[in-house]
Design a protein around this motif. Sequence first.
Motif, PDB file in Angstrom:
ATOM      1  N   THR A 148       0.729  -1.264   0.138  1.00  0.00           N
ATOM      2  CA  THR A 148      -0.075  -0.245  -0.045  1.00  0.00           C
ATOM      3  C   THR A 148       0.980   1.321   0.011  1.00  0.00           C
ATOM      4  O   THR A 148       1.850   1.084   0.219  1.00  0.00           O
ATOM      5  CB  THR A 148      -0.902   0.344   1.202  1.00  0.00           C
ATOM      6  N   SER A 149       0.070   2.333  -0.152  1.00  0.00           N
ATOM      7  CA  SER A 149       0.901   3.842  -0.151  1.00  0.00           C
ATOM      8  C   SER A 149       0.391   4.398   1.254  1.00  0.00           C
ATOM      9  O   SER A 149       0.794   5.389   1.376  1.00  0.00           O
ATOM     10  CB  SER A 149       0.429   4.610  -1.202  1.00  0.00           C
ATOM     11  N   ASP A 150      -0.114   3.624   2.141  1.00  0.00           N
ATOM     12  CA  ASP A 150      -0.791   3.846   3.391  1.00  0.00           C
ATOM     13  C   ASP A 150       0.369   3.897   4.379  1.00  0.00           C
ATOM     14  O   ASP A 150       0.721   2.912   4.873  1.00  0.00           O
ATOM     15  CB  ASP A 150      -1.706   2.807   3.677  1.00  0.00           C
ATOM     16  N   TYR A 151       0.456   5.229   5.067  1.00  0.00           N
ATOM     17  CA  TYR A 151       1.475   5.539   6.199  1.00  0.00           C
ATOM     18  C   TYR A 151       0.836   5.945   7.543  1.00  0.00           C
ATOM     19  O   TYR A 151      -0.391   6.316   7.256  1.00  0.00           O
ATOM     20  CB  TYR A 151       2.496   6.265   5.568  1.00  0.00           C
ATOM     21  N   ARG A 152       1.311   5.885   8.413  1.00  0.00           N
ATOM     22  CA  ARG A 152       1.108   6.151   9.725  1.00  0.00           C
ATOM     23  C   ARG A 152       2.006   7.034  10.343  1.00  0.00           C
ATOM     24  O   ARG A 152       3.126   7.169  10.193  1.00  0.00           O
ATOM     25  CB  ARG A 152       0.691   4.758  10.781  1.00  0.00           C
ATOM     26  N   GLY A 153       1.715   8.078  11.180  1.00  0.00           N
ATOM     27  CA  GLY A 153       2.539   8.741  11.742  1.00  0.00           C
ATOM     28  C   GLY A 153       1.561   9.602  12.795  1.00  0.00           C
ATOM     29  O   GLY A 153       0.555   9.723  12.963  1.00  0.00           O
ATOM     30  N   PRO A 187       5.742  11.280   2.697  1.00  0.00           N
ATOM     31  CA  PRO A 187       4.509  10.722   2.229  1.00  0.00           C
ATOM     32  C   PRO A 187       4.505  10.397   0.799  1.00  0.00           C
ATOM     33  O   PRO A 187       3.558   9.917   0.205  1.00  0.00           O
ATOM     34  CB  PRO A 187       3.805  12.354   2.100  1.00  0.00           C
ATOM     35  N   LEU A 188       5.680  10.323   0.127  1.00  0.00           N
ATOM     36  CA  LEU A 188       5.778   9.639  -1.278  1.00  0.00           C
ATOM     37  C   LEU A 188       6.573   8.738  -1.496  1.00  0.00           C
ATOM     38  O   LEU A 188       7.301   8.431  -2.471  1.00  0.00           O
ATOM     39  CB  LEU A 188       6.273  10.951  -1.699  1.00  0.00           C
ATOM     40  N   TRP A 242      -2.376   8.589   5.935  1.00  0.00           N
ATOM     41  CA  TRP A 242      -2.909   8.976   4.917  1.00  0.00           C
ATOM     42  C   TRP A 242      -2.082   8.173   3.779  1.00  0.00           C
ATOM     43  O   TRP A 242      -1.445   7.255   4.250  1.00  0.00           O
ATOM     44  CB  TRP A 242      -2.401  10.384   4.700  1.00  0.00           C
ATOM     45  N   GLY A 243      -2.408   8.569   2.554  1.00  0.00           N
ATOM     46  CA  GLY A 243      -1.401   7.829   1.413  1.00  0.00           C
ATOM     47  C   GLY A 243      -2.194   7.504   0.210  1.00  0.00           C
ATOM     48  O   GLY A 243      -3.404   7.075   0.149  1.00  0.00           O
ATOM     49  N   SER A 244      -1.684   7.988  -1.039  1.00  0.00           N
ATOM     50  CA  SER A 244      -2.140   7.638  -2.032  1.00  0.00           C
ATOM     51  C   SER A 244      -1.529   6.766  -3.227  1.00  0.00           C
ATOM     52  O   SER A 244      -0.209   7.428  -3.384  1.00  0.00           O
ATOM     53  CB  SER A 244      -2.831   8.955  -2.705  1.00  0.00           C
ATOM     54  N   PRO A 245      -1.804   5.898  -3.959  1.00  0.00           N
ATOM     55  CA  PRO A 245      -1.053   5.315  -4.992  1.00  0.00           C
ATOM     56  C   PRO A 245      -1.090   6.087  -6.429  1.00  0.00           C
ATOM     57  O   PRO A 245      -0.401   5.643  -7.098  1.00  0.00           O
ATOM     58  CB  PRO A 245      -1.739   3.978  -5.125  1.00  0.00           C
ATOM     59  N   PHE A 246      -1.812   7.109  -6.473  1.00  0.00           N
ATOM     60  CA  PHE A 246      -1.827   8.074  -7.786  1.00  0.00           C
ATOM     61  C   PHE A 246      -0.885   8.973  -7.723  1.00  0.00           C
ATOM     62  O   PHE A 246      -0.029   8.885  -7.431  1.00  0.00           O
ATOM     63  CB  PHE A 246      -3.435   8.462  -7.691  1.00  0.00           C
ATOM     64  N   ASP A 247      -1.483  10.241  -8.577  1.00  0.00           N
ATOM     65  CA  ASP A 247      -0.311  11.259  -8.871  1.00  0.00           C
ATOM     66  C   ASP A 247       0.048  11.712  -7.363  1.00  0.00           C
ATOM     67  O   ASP A 247      -0.509  11.747  -6.578  1.00  0.00           O
ATOM     68  CB  ASP A 247      -1.100  12.230  -9.646  1.00  0.00           C
ATOM     69  N   LEU A 288      -2.461  -0.674  -3.025  1.00  0.00           N
ATOM     70  CA  LEU A 288      -3.676  -0.169  -2.711  1.00  0.00           C
ATOM     71  C   LEU A 288      -3.515   1.334  -1.898  1.00  0.00           C
ATOM     72  O   LEU A 288      -2.274   1.846  -1.543  1.00  0.00           O
ATOM     73  CB  LEU A 288      -4.380  -1.054  -1.574  1.00  0.00           C
ATOM     74  N   GLY A 289      -4.626   2.114  -1.462  1.00  0.00           N
ATOM     75  CA  GLY A 289      -4.469   3.115  -0.951  1.00  0.00           C
ATOM     76  C   GLY A 289      -4.783   3.296   0.581  1.00  0.00           C
ATOM     77  O   GLY A 289      -4.397   2.324   1.255  1.00  0.00           O
ATOM     78  N   HIS A 290      -5.075   4.424   1.052  1.00  0.00           N
ATOM     79  CA  HIS A 290      -5.286   4.618   2.480  1.00  0.00           C
ATOM     80  C   HIS A 290      -6.251   3.686   3.083  1.00  0.00           C
ATOM     81  O   HIS A 290      -7.276   3.477   2.277  1.00  0.00           O
ATOM     82  CB  HIS A 290      -5.778   6.071   2.810  1.00  0.00           C
TER      83      HIS A 290
END
Length: 513
Positions: A262-267, A311-312, A407-412, A495-497
């Motif tokens: 995923t592109s889903d991070y925690r902080g 975040p990227l 948060w996190g997005s796999p898109f742009d 996958l995303g958030h």
Amino acid sequence: MKKISYVFVMAVMLLTLPSCGRASAVQKNGKTLIYGSGDYTRINPAMDEHGEINGLLFDGLTAHNGDNEVIPSLAKCWKFEKKRCTYTFYLKEKVKWHDGEAFTAEDVKFTIEAIMDSENGSENRSDFEDVEEITVIDEHTVCFKLSAPNVAFLDYMAMPILPKHLLSGEDMQESAFFRNPVGTGPYKLESWDVGQAITLVRNEDYFKGEAKIERIVFKIVPEDSAKAVQLKSGELDLALLPPKDAQSFAGKEGYTCYQMKTSDYRGILFNFNNRYWAENRDIIPAVCYAIDRRAIIDAVLLGQGIAAYGPLQRNIFNNEMVEKYGYNPEKAKEILEKAGCTMGKDGFYVRENETVGFVISVAAGDQARIDIAQAAAQQLREAGINCTVDIPIKIDWEKQMAYLIGWGSPFDADDHTYKVFGTGKGANYSGYSNRFVDRYLVKARQSDDLEVRAKAYRQFQAELAKDPAFAFICYVDADYVGNSAIQGISTDTVLGHHGVGIFWNVTEWTFLN
């Protein structure tokens, strides 16, 4: 009151059967999939960003494929005129809303203008802030004129479109429509038993072709631990689980485990609206250095994830050269003491007669997030920062001190950066503001030159590391566990958030006979 269908009654009855009866139900009828879901108070994709159910009920003008690339959906094609900064979308014809009404360009104009209206309070508003004018050319053609370039615009046009004929004049936050939604998607709402289950039935007139699974029940199971229990009992066919619970299904007959990137991070989000951070912003780097990310990943996620520093990290524009805030308690101590903090008798630092410390708020129900917050708080206490964890009934975004954010997005790369870290943007819940961050994000958004964007995002990430909005902790994998009878789930997509995105090709899913 709507009449409850016989099939739905049978589906609910199946939920109460012993595990042996329910576990074989999927193979016997091959019609209903029961998914373990969080609760919904409404289904409102225009105002609320997240919701796995949105993509089953609604479509956007564009969509994303398994590689997260933009592809046509309600729009069959589009044209971009760079000099005029306009996008013209040519819509598919003969598309129907679930109530039988025709989908037209007026629905597109209505939806995006509703999101853009600041009175409606959409957290997606920043995605469309560059839209200057929307013109309906004819029933199947709509034109967007932008005041400035937005290279992520086609990604954002995957926004689910809503029916004007049902929402015109309605309150976009409170309308009853959002508890009885009507879309153009592959599934339509059959019934909603509040707090219990949302049942969807396939749309036989879906313009992309009829889905193979007849019904999908979003069974409301707020607690992660309960989802694991109900998977074992056969009450659920598919669910997203914390790593500790997912591990118990590994190699177990009748179940398939999907460990998905995923592109889903925690902080830890610092609430800059709170007086504490106005006075103690300079010690945030000490907080970042005091967290042992690898220890948290190993203990809470069982090694399933990576240490986070920005975040990227799952994006082509990631900057690996920024300060990563590797675990360094001595460095944390140095920063605190340089800021004038002194160690108190109780083992916590004191600054101007006030104990250095804060409370991390965490939403109930997400056990992995709670465990991450508890582990981080313990590490911070060991470093002399009096940190505790609170699980409030309701999150107070204005007054809380900090929050275990995700948060996190796999898109742009613009997605989940511009609106999360930009000053005053719709998803900037921390009140964070940095004029250099704003400048770099705008520059990256407005250029289609890869080198220009890459440089701007490098600068953005460097500035964010110098002046942190969050103490990034980890990226989490998504552990889905499903009945092995389910076929067609794609494991390659990022996958995303909240692990959102697993249903991207749901119309192709089947049950093994």
